[in-house]
Design a protein around this motif. Structure first.
Motif, mmCIF file in Angstrom:
data_model
loop_
_atom_site.group_PDB
_atom_site.id
_atom_site.type_symbol
_atom_site.label_atom_id
_atom_site.label_comp_id
_atom_site.label_asym_id
_atom_site.label_seq_id
_atom_site.Cartn_x
_atom_site.Cartn_y
_atom_site.Cartn_z
ATOM 1 N N VAL A 202 25.249 -15.373 -39.451
ATOM 2 C CA VAL A 202 25.639 -14.389 -38.442
ATOM 3 C C VAL A 202 26.060 -15.123 -37.173
ATOM 4 N N GLY A 203 27.303 -14.899 -36.768
ATOM 5 C CA GLY A 203 27.831 -15.524 -35.560
ATOM 6 C C GLY A 203 28.186 -14.489 -34.532
ATOM 7 N N PHE A 204 28.959 -14.924 -33.544
ATOM 8 C CA PHE A 204 29.332 -14.008 -32.477
ATOM 9 C C PHE A 204 30.084 -12.792 -33.005
ATOM 10 N N GLY A 205 30.996 -13.013 -33.946
ATOM 11 C CA GLY A 205 31.789 -11.897 -34.436
ATOM 12 C C GLY A 205 30.939 -10.785 -34.995
ATOM 13 N N ARG A 228 32.944 -20.817 -33.652
ATOM 14 C CA ARG A 228 33.285 -21.371 -34.966
ATOM 15 C C ARG A 228 34.439 -20.620 -35.609
ATOM 16 N N ASP A 229 34.363 -19.312 -35.605
ATOM 17 C CA ASP A 229 35.369 -18.479 -36.277
ATOM 18 C C ASP A 229 36.165 -17.754 -35.208
ATOM 19 N N ALA A 230 37.287 -18.360 -34.775
ATOM 20 C CA ALA A 230 38.056 -17.816 -33.661
ATOM 21 C C ALA A 230 38.596 -16.431 -33.974
ATOM 22 N N ARG A 231 39.121 -16.245 -35.179
ATOM 23 C CA ARG A 231 39.732 -14.957 -35.479
ATOM 24 C C ARG A 231 38.708 -13.836 -35.471
ATOM 25 N N ASP A 276 39.822 -18.955 -22.202
ATOM 26 C CA ASP A 276 40.175 -17.902 -21.259
ATOM 27 C C ASP A 276 41.255 -16.991 -21.827
ATOM 28 N N ALA A 277 42.236 -17.590 -22.495
ATOM 29 C CA ALA A 277 43.293 -16.792 -23.101
ATOM 30 C C ALA A 277 42.734 -15.868 -24.175
ATOM 31 N N ALA A 278 41.775 -16.367 -24.948
ATOM 32 C CA ALA A 278 41.159 -15.543 -25.984
ATOM 33 C C ALA A 278 40.383 -14.383 -25.370
ATOM 34 N N LEU A 279 39.650 -14.653 -24.278
ATOM 35 C CA LEU A 279 38.902 -13.575 -23.626
ATOM 36 C C LEU A 279 39.840 -12.535 -23.044
ATOM 37 N N GLU A 280 40.931 -13.000 -22.427
ATOM 38 C CA GLU A 280 41.880 -12.048 -21.856
ATOM 39 C C GLU A 280 42.470 -11.171 -22.943
ATOM 40 N N ARG A 281 42.841 -11.789 -24.069
ATOM 41 C CA ARG A 281 43.411 -11.005 -25.167
ATOM 42 C C ARG A 281 42.370 -10.077 -25.772
ATOM 43 N N GLY A 282 41.102 -10.513 -25.713
ATOM 44 C CA GLY A 282 40.041 -9.680 -26.252
ATOM 45 C C GLY A 282 39.549 -8.619 -25.291
ATOM 46 N N PRO A 610 41.877 -26.755 -31.000
ATOM 47 C CA PRO A 610 41.128 -26.972 -32.244
ATOM 48 C C PRO A 610 40.355 -25.751 -32.714
ATOM 49 N N VAL A 611 40.076 -24.802 -31.819
ATOM 50 C CA VAL A 611 39.335 -23.600 -32.204
ATOM 51 C C VAL A 611 40.263 -22.403 -32.351
ATOM 52 N N PHE A 612 41.092 -22.153 -31.333
ATOM 53 C CA PHE A 612 41.879 -20.924 -31.288
ATOM 54 C C PHE A 612 43.305 -21.101 -31.801
ATOM 55 N N GLY A 613 43.650 -22.299 -32.244
ATOM 56 C CA GLY A 613 44.966 -22.491 -32.826
ATOM 57 C C GLY A 613 46.063 -22.522 -31.785
ATOM 58 N N PRO A 614 47.282 -22.081 -32.133
ATOM 59 C CA PRO A 614 48.405 -22.166 -31.202
ATOM 60 C C PRO A 614 48.157 -21.345 -29.930
ATOM 61 N N VAL A 615 48.498 -21.965 -28.799
ATOM 62 C CA VAL A 615 48.410 -21.321 -27.494
ATOM 63 C C VAL A 615 49.758 -21.499 -26.816
ATOM 64 N N ILE A 616 50.299 -20.422 -26.263
ATOM 65 C CA ILE A 616 51.609 -20.467 -25.606
ATOM 66 C C ILE A 616 51.401 -20.576 -24.105
#
Length: 900
Positions: A202-205, A228-231, A276-282, A610-616
């Motif tokens: 059990v992780g964050f997701g 661990r599991d970005a998606r 930060d980009a992941a949090l903003e998108r989330g 390395p965790v969230f993959g491509p970032v623009i």
């Protein structure tokens, strides 16, 4: 335990028995009070409402309670095993639990991944055993979990916080301990405390997913050290923040960019920027300090929500008001002037020396009546979305009386959050008790109170953004096959960097305007190229080993004559040999000098986190890009709204409008390039890094002057889009077909522009439908939430739209969606078809499209619920391979299931 409520299709979270068990067994129970097992015995047997069994083969009883030798000998049903035995015993214990029907566990034991190679191997074995036997577990190496409302304290924390509406998920046991210790004296209640430990299962997701669906939880706090599991993390955030605020504290803010980055973008970005980009998108809100997390916990624990970003401040101390104002401005909070009605109301009752501005400084000797009048005026003023009350203790001011009056006013206005800051200690202790007892947020400093309001405002802002339905432009000029052929050729030749010409050809394949580039191996060849292209030209070193040509003196601009060209050829080759003697020099490239009217130099890039993959990335471009460090980042895939937000997140955005003698840039063309790069990144998982620098943008055109692309082969066997943290729209669902009466229909995923273009038609169609056709609450609710579906997280949701094509235009005639269950394997589905077109194959095609997409997503099973008398829907489902049976515990309801 009766698991009938967990039937697929009911939307009940599969981790519910973990958090709300009916029975618990402590594996490793101990009579020693100082041990973890002894601590668990003492707390669980005293507080948990259900049966608690003790297991330890070395003891027959502990504290007068029977102790059993193994799981098989337990006398009653158990949902949850709390394991505190030695690490080496855990795999066998989990297997025994599974055989006894116990499929949820908390593994407190240490000695796993944190203990070196042997521990990592043991942790992998535990994970494998759990996977084989279908066990979900928290840990190992965690302090456990708490559910105060039921008295479940499956932890070795010193105490349990009061029951409340906050959920905490933390990778650090120390953070859990500190918050629990702080919660009680501050009257802050929690629904759950979850220590993930090593997060082997059990992780964050999963934890976020549970809390998002948990009726006991109103807001979620996260302490993150790594993902661990970005998606799954981003997907869970996006789902949770639609309904509840999520606040995140992450340690390790330093960048992790490589020292020898092959692109400018790689030098600009690091793990923290991607996070930060992941949090903003989330849609989550990030705090920077432990103190801010406490502030966020206090304001969110009050249950109040702000509707906007405008704060009014009432104070009897000018200095305190200034401190709050300064911090509010730092946090981007608006401090509007009070309305004319507020000024008139307070002029009538306050000293003539009051500030008549925001902060509403009512002067140091203000009596409780003055505070009451100012607070009431602030609450009534539509200019303020929230109110901060700051009291400085004075000899003639009764702090407790003011607190009672302020609390009464705040409780009468639940629509507008009120924050309290009674400064000092001794003389305001009783006042603070009054505020805390009312469940209202009380802060000791003005700065911390201002920060807390900022969290509410950011949550409101992010939630509105999540509900946007931006349009998206069609793409008819892309040639991904041509781009992929270029990349494959380079990889086949053993190269990781594309040449200048190859990189620009890839951009051209995606419709991005580029400047002409020609290679020349000698001065005479360079002269012929320059004469053909036209003077003046740019001369750049051509070497597969040089990423940043200007760094080695490999660039000469504005070369206007044959003599200058010969000199430039010699200069760039000599400078490169001196700076990088090992580099292979193939000659130079010649480009005509760009002629873009009023052009600004910009950067668009891609880097692989390395965790969230491509970032623009987007920002200021040119040779000083690393010095300026003006960039904003976002996760692909992008749409119009996200591309615009990415531009607005930079300082250079202010230079895109009218600036001195420069005409404003056509922003739409910059956004178009961003969207094309986003599509390129989605289509080509081989792209590791990309720079368009500079992208010259003017009022009439944009032009990519230089491009660098680094590539690598992706891991074999990955599904399309697996390299992205946010799942893209599924491929292979677009199709055309004809109804049984011959009319043409198109089928495709629902797009962001559909909520704008078809909103009225879709809602009219949905309004005509009989809501009893499907009973699946989650899927049917989602199918009427166009904002959600057009902003779909394709990791969890899919919506397909059927449109009738005729001479008069195109109109929607059917909509279907599937919503992934938290188990990650089952999806609930619903189908709605225009009444006038039923029985002509629309529903059959929509359902077939869902099945096809589910198979590509790795979904194992599709389910749906319907009334027993709904023969047409039953026939449709059976025709697509669904098996129907009576839903457990649901009289008159059928459960339809299909293995994908």
């Amino acid at each position: 335990m009766d698991h009938s409520i967990d039937t697929p299709g009911t939307g009940v979270h599969p981790l519910r028995p973990l958090f709300d068990p009916k029975g618990v067994v402590i594996v490793g129970a101990s009579p020693r009070s100082a041990s973890v097992g002894g601590h668990l015995v003492r707390k669980l047997t005293a507080q948990f409402a259900g049966p608690v069994y003790l297991l330890n083969p070395k003891h027959r009883s502990i504290d007068g309670q029977s102790c059993f030798p193994d799981v098989a000998s337990l006398p009653g049903p158990v949902d949850l095993a709390v394991i505190a035995s030695p690490a080496a015993t855990v795999p066998d214990i989990l297997a025994d639990c599974a055989r006894a029907g116990i499929c949820q566990a908390v593994v407190i034991s240490a000695g796993f991944g944190e203990a070196g190679d042997a521990g990592r191997a043991l942790e992998a074995r535990v994970r494998d055993v759990a996977r084989v036997h279908g066990i979900r577990f928290v840990g190992p190496n965690c302090v456990g979990l708490q559910r105060p409302s039921s008295g479940l304290d499956a932890s070795f924390l010193r105490s349990m916080p009061p029951a409340g509406r906050l959920g905490l998920v933390s990778q650090s046991g120390a953070i859990c301990s500190a918050i629990v210790d702080w919660a009680g004296p501050n009257d802050l209640g929690f629904s759950s405390i979850i220590s993930l430990g090593n997060g082997a299962d059990v992780g964050f997701g999963e934890a976020i997913s549970f809390l998002a669906a948990d009726p006991q939880t109103d807001a979620i706090l996260l302490y993150v050290e790594g993902v661990r599991d970005a998606r799954r993390f981003v997907s869970a955030l996006r789902a949770a923040t639609r309904v509840k605020p999520v606040v995140v504290l992450k340690s390790g803010r330093g960048t992790a960019a490589a020292v020898a980055a092959t692109t400018h973008t790689g030098a600009l970005l690091g793990s923290d920027a991607a996070f930060d980009a992941a949090l903003e998108r989330g849609g989550a809100v990030r705090v920077e300090t432990f103190g801010q997390l406490f502030a966020a916990a206090e304001i969110l624990g009050s249950g109040r929500r702000a509707q906007g970003n405008r704060l009014g401040i009432v104070t009897n101390g000018g200095g305190a008001g200034v401190l709050a104002t300064d911090r509010a401005e730092d946090m981007g909070i608006d401090l509007p002037a009070p309305s004319a009605d507020t000024l008139a109301a307070l002029d009538a009752v306050l000293s003539p020396h009051w500030s008549r501005a925001n902060p509403l400084d009512i002067i140091g000797d203000a009596m409780p009546e003055a505070f009451e009048a100012a607070i009431q005026a602030g609450l009534d003023d539509p200019a303020f979305d929230g109110l901060l009350i700051i009291l400085i203790p004075q000899a003639i001011t009764d702090a407790t009386d003011v607190a009672r009056r302020a609390v009464a006013l705040a409780q009468a206005r639940p629509d507008k959050p009120v924050l309290f800051c009674w400064m000092g200690q001794t003389s305001v202790t009783d006042a603070r008790r009054v505020i805390s007892a009312a469940g209202l947020p009380d802060f000791t400093t003005p700065e911390r109170a201002a920060e807390a309001f900022a969290f509410l405002a950011r949550h409101a802002h992010n939630r509105r953004l999540a509900q946007q339905t931006p349009s998206v432009r069609g793409r008819h000029d892309l040639d991904p096959d041509a781009a992929r052929e270029i990349v494959d050729d380079a990889l086949g030749a053993g190269r990781s960097m594309l040449s200048d010409g190859e990189a620009k050809a890839v951009l051209q394949a995606y419709g991005i305007p580029v400047g002409a580039t020609r290679r020349a191996a000698s001065p005479d060849a360079a002269l012929a190229v320059a004469t053909e292209l036209g003077w003046p030209v740019a001369v750049k070193i051509d070497s597969p080993d040089i990423s940043h040509k200007s760094d080695v003196g490999g660039v000469r601009l504005g070369v206007a004559t044959p003599q200058d060209l010969h000199a430039a050829f010699a200069a760039v080759t000599d400078a490169t040999r001196q700076a990088r003697p090992e580099a292979r020099i193939q000659g130079v490239t010649i480009e005509p000098m760009a002629k873009v009217r009023d052009g600004r130099e910009l950067l668009i890039g891609v880097s692989r986190d390395p965790v969230f993959g491509p970032v623009i990335a987007f920002g200021a471009g040119g040779t000083l890009v690393e010095v300026m460090r003006d960039s904003a980042v976002a996760l692909p895939p992008l749409n119009d709204l996200l591309a615009g937000r990415l531009i607005d997140g930079t300082r250079v955005a202010t230079l895109l409008g009218q600036f001195r003698n420069l005409a404003p840039v056509d922003r739409a063309q910059i956004e178009d390039v961003l969207l094309r790069v986003s599509q390129m990144v989605e289509d080509l998982p081989e792209i590791v890094a990309l720079d368009i620098n500079p992208l010259l943008a003017g009022p009439d055109e944009v032009l990519a002057l230089d491009a660098r692309i680094e590539v690598a082969r992706p891991p074999a066997g990955r599904t399309p889009g697996a390299h992205l943290a946010i799942a893209p729209s599924p491929r292979g669902t677009e199709r055309r077909f004809r109804l049984e009466d011959g009319r043409a229909v198109t089928l495709r995923p629902l797009r962001p522009d559909d909520a704008q273009d078809n909103d009225v038609l879709l809602r009219q169609m949905l309004a005509r439908e009989d809501r009893d056709r499907n009973l699946d609450a989650r899927a049917l609710t989602a199918i009427t939430d166009l904002a959600r579906l057009t902003q779909a997280d394709h990791e969890a949701d899919l919506a397909l739209l059927a449109r009738l094509v005729s001479r008069s235009g195109v109109r929607p005639i059917g909509l279907a969606c599937s919503i992934l269950d938290p188990d990650g394997q089952t999806a609930d589905c619903a189908v709605v078809v225009d009444r006038a077109l039923r029985g002509l194959g629309v529903g059959r095609s929509l359902l077939a499209g869902l099945i096809h997409a589910a198979r590509r997503q790795g979904i194992v099973r599709l389910t749906s619920l319907l009334r027993s008398g709904n023969a047409p829907m039953a026939a449709l489902l059976r025709g697509q391979g669904f098996a129907l049976r009576e839903a457990p515990g649901r009289q008159g309801v059928l459960l339809a299931e299909r293995l994908v």
